[in-house]
Motif scaffolding. Structure first.
Motif, PDB file in Angstrom:
ATOM      1  N   LYS A  77       1.125  -1.273   0.557  1.00 34.83           N
ATOM      2  CA  LYS A  77       0.256  -0.101   0.098  1.00 34.83           C
ATOM      3  C   LYS A  77       0.593   1.577  -0.220  1.00 34.83           C
ATOM      4  O   LYS A  77       1.154   1.503   1.240  1.00 34.83           O
ATOM      5  CB  LYS A  77      -0.800  -0.184   1.207  1.00 34.83           C
ATOM      6  N   LEU A  78       0.738   1.753  -1.404  1.00 33.51           N
ATOM      7  CA  LEU A  78       2.030   2.623  -1.350  1.00 33.51           C
ATOM      8  C   LEU A  78       0.733   4.309  -1.784  1.00 33.51           C
ATOM      9  O   LEU A  78       0.321   4.088  -2.253  1.00 33.51           O
ATOM     10  CB  LEU A  78       3.053   2.268  -2.833  1.00 33.51           C
ATOM     11  N   ASP A  79       1.237   5.010  -1.350  1.00 38.72           N
ATOM     12  CA  ASP A  79       0.527   6.516  -1.980  1.00 38.72           C
ATOM     13  C   ASP A  79       1.962   6.948  -3.389  1.00 38.72           C
ATOM     14  O   ASP A  79       3.366   6.320  -3.096  1.00 38.72           O
ATOM     15  CB  ASP A  79       1.176   7.616  -1.066  1.00 38.72           C
ATOM     16  N   GLY A  80       1.226   7.504  -3.891  1.00 37.83           N
ATOM     17  CA  GLY A  80       2.218   7.861  -4.927  1.00 37.83           C
ATOM     18  C   GLY A  80       3.425   8.609  -4.986  1.00 37.83           C
ATOM     19  O   GLY A  80       4.530   8.310  -5.562  1.00 37.83           O
ATOM     20  N   ALA A  81       3.285   9.775  -4.347  1.00 33.70           N
ATOM     21  CA  ALA A  81       4.561   9.370  -3.993  1.00 33.70           C
ATOM     22  C   ALA A  81       5.595   9.059  -3.291  1.00 33.70           C
ATOM     23  O   ALA A  81       6.623   9.137  -3.929  1.00 33.70           O
ATOM     24  CB  ALA A  81       4.902  11.226  -2.707  1.00 33.70           C
ATOM     25  N   THR A  82       5.569   7.649  -2.217  1.00 36.48           N
ATOM     26  CA  THR A  82       6.226   7.080  -1.931  1.00 36.48           C
ATOM     27  C   THR A  82       6.440   5.841  -3.021  1.00 36.48           C
ATOM     28  O   THR A  82       7.916   5.385  -3.278  1.00 36.48           O
ATOM     29  CB  THR A  82       5.747   6.339  -1.076  1.00 36.48           C
ATOM     30  N   ARG A  83       5.752   5.505  -3.863  1.00 41.27           N
ATOM     31  CA  ARG A  83       5.821   4.713  -5.430  1.00 41.27           C
ATOM     32  C   ARG A  83       7.171   5.333  -6.078  1.00 41.27           C
ATOM     33  O   ARG A  83       7.870   4.944  -6.582  1.00 41.27           O
ATOM     34  CB  ARG A  83       4.675   4.903  -5.568  1.00 41.27           C
ATOM     35  N   SER A  84       7.219   6.182  -6.482  1.00 42.89           N
ATOM     36  CA  SER A  84       7.827   7.418  -7.723  1.00 42.89           C
ATOM     37  C   SER A  84       8.810   7.430  -6.691  1.00 42.89           C
ATOM     38  O   SER A  84      10.154   7.269  -7.201  1.00 42.89           O
ATOM     39  CB  SER A  84       7.680   8.709  -7.789  1.00 42.89           C
ATOM     40  N   LEU A  85       9.507   7.582  -4.981  1.00 46.43           N
ATOM     41  CA  LEU A  85      10.554   7.414  -4.329  1.00 46.43           C
ATOM     42  C   LEU A  85      11.187   6.164  -4.560  1.00 46.43           C
ATOM     43  O   LEU A  85      12.222   5.933  -5.182  1.00 46.43           O
ATOM     44  CB  LEU A  85      10.422   8.473  -3.128  1.00 46.43           C
ATOM     45  N   ILE A  86      10.339   5.271  -4.205  1.00 47.11           N
ATOM     46  CA  ILE A  86      11.184   3.950  -4.448  1.00 47.11           C
ATOM     47  C   ILE A  86      11.836   3.615  -5.916  1.00 47.11           C
ATOM     48  O   ILE A  86      12.747   2.971  -6.228  1.00 47.11           O
ATOM     49  CB  ILE A  86      10.130   2.971  -4.521  1.00 47.11           C
ATOM     50  N   GLU A  87      10.843   3.841  -7.517  1.00 43.25           N
ATOM     51  CA  GLU A  87      10.522   3.542  -8.461  1.00 43.25           C
ATOM     52  C   GLU A  87      11.950   4.829  -8.690  1.00 43.25           C
ATOM     53  O   GLU A  87      13.407   3.777 -10.105  1.00 43.25           O
ATOM     54  CB  GLU A  87      10.127   3.849  -9.022  1.00 43.25           C
ATOM     55  N   GLU A  88      12.561   5.929  -8.196  1.00 46.06           N
ATOM     56  CA  GLU A  88      13.594   6.369  -8.896  1.00 46.06           C
ATOM     57  C   GLU A  88      14.769   6.378  -8.002  1.00 46.06           C
ATOM     58  O   GLU A  88      15.827   5.576  -8.382  1.00 46.06           O
ATOM     59  CB  GLU A  88      12.866   8.148  -8.438  1.00 46.06           C
ATOM     60  N   TYR A  89      14.611   5.653  -6.410  1.00 49.15           N
ATOM     61  CA  TYR A  89      15.250   5.231  -5.785  1.00 49.15           C
ATOM     62  C   TYR A  89      15.984   3.565  -6.299  1.00 49.15           C
ATOM     63  O   TYR A  89      17.428   3.426  -6.587  1.00 49.15           O
ATOM     64  CB  TYR A  89      15.580   5.009  -4.258  1.00 49.15           C
ATOM     65  N   HIS A  90      15.162   3.106  -7.282  1.00 46.97           N
ATOM     66  CA  HIS A  90      15.770   1.861  -7.990  1.00 46.97           C
ATOM     67  C   HIS A  90      16.418   2.349  -9.119  1.00 46.97           C
ATOM     68  O   HIS A  90      17.348   1.460  -9.350  1.00 46.97           O
ATOM     69  CB  HIS A  90      14.671   1.543  -8.208  1.00 46.97           C
ATOM     70  N   HIS A  91      15.512   3.388  -9.605  1.00 47.04           N
ATOM     71  CA  HIS A  91      17.023   3.456 -10.873  1.00 47.04           C
ATOM     72  C   HIS A  91      17.958   4.320 -10.721  1.00 47.04           C
ATOM     73  O   HIS A  91      18.943   3.063 -11.042  1.00 47.04           O
ATOM     74  CB  HIS A  91      15.709   4.504 -11.438  1.00 47.04           C
ATOM     75  N   VAL A  92      18.131   4.642  -9.946  1.00 52.03           N
ATOM     76  CA  VAL A  92      19.941   4.862  -9.360  1.00 52.03           C
ATOM     77  C   VAL A  92      20.501   3.783  -8.761  1.00 52.03           C
ATOM     78  O   VAL A  92      21.452   4.308  -9.522  1.00 52.03           O
ATOM     79  CB  VAL A  92      19.377   6.114  -7.899  1.00 52.03           C
ATOM     80  N   TRP A  93      19.998   2.806  -8.022  1.00 50.71           N
ATOM     81  CA  TRP A  93      20.913   2.357  -7.774  1.00 50.71           C
ATOM     82  C   TRP A  93      21.435   1.080  -9.087  1.00 50.71           C
ATOM     83  O   TRP A  93      22.331   1.034  -8.888  1.00 50.71           O
ATOM     84  CB  TRP A  93      20.171   0.938  -6.272  1.00 50.71           C
ATOM     85  N   GLU A  94      20.280   1.262  -9.859  1.00 49.62           N
ATOM     86  CA  GLU A  94      20.418   0.155 -10.996  1.00 49.62           C
ATOM     87  C   GLU A  94      22.170   0.654 -12.042  1.00 49.62           C
ATOM     88  O   GLU A  94      22.722   0.353 -12.518  1.00 49.62           O
ATOM     89  CB  GLU A  94      18.981   0.007 -11.509  1.00 49.62           C
ATOM     90  N   VAL A  95      21.940   2.792 -12.110  1.00 49.91           N
ATOM     91  CA  VAL A  95      22.948   3.219 -13.067  1.00 49.91           C
ATOM     92  C   VAL A  95      23.917   2.868 -12.648  1.00 49.91           C
ATOM     93  O   VAL A  95      24.837   2.939 -12.929  1.00 49.91           O
ATOM     94  CB  VAL A  95      22.169   4.778 -12.909  1.00 49.91           C
ATOM     95  N   GLU A  96      23.897   2.558 -10.917  1.00 48.03           N
ATOM     96  CA  GLU A  96      24.766   2.187 -10.682  1.00 48.03           C
ATOM     97  C   GLU A  96      26.101   1.383 -10.157  1.00 48.03           C
ATOM     98  O   GLU A  96      26.986   0.974 -10.201  1.00 48.03           O
ATOM     99  CB  GLU A  96      25.311   3.472  -9.239  1.00 48.03           C
ATOM    100  N   THR A  97      25.310   0.387 -10.996  1.00 50.35           N
ATOM    101  CA  THR A  97      26.412  -0.795 -11.091  1.00 50.35           C
ATOM    102  C   THR A  97      26.421  -1.590 -11.989  1.00 50.35           C
ATOM    103  O   THR A  97      26.598  -0.794 -13.763  1.00 50.35           O
ATOM    104  CB  THR A  97      25.250  -1.913 -10.886  1.00 50.35           C
TER     105      THR A  97
END
Length: 71
Positions: free
Chosen positions: A51-71
């Protein structure tokens, strides 16, 4: 198993073993807790089950993207 910080376990001595419970508790306090690579990966994988609000979902997706780019 995803560790849950003691600071967000006010109602439990030990967190339940259920991964979705653990991820939900962390997501409720994201990004203050749970912004490490492993936790973000699990939050991302299970984002449709939480159960995620839109902002939290977006943050998780953005953090995931950043972690993926750094590898």
């Amino acid at each position: 198993m995803i560790p849950v910080p003691k600071e967000i376990l006010w109602d439990y001595a030990e967190p339940p073993e259920d991964i979705l419970w653990r991820l939900q508790r962390i997501a409720d306090f994201f990004p203050l807790y749970g912004s490490d690579r492993e936790t973000v990966a699990q939050l991302y994988v299970h984002r449709d089950e939480l159960k995620l609000d839109g902002a939290t979902r977006s943050l998780i997706e953005e953090y995931h993207h950043v972690w993926e780019v750094e590898t």
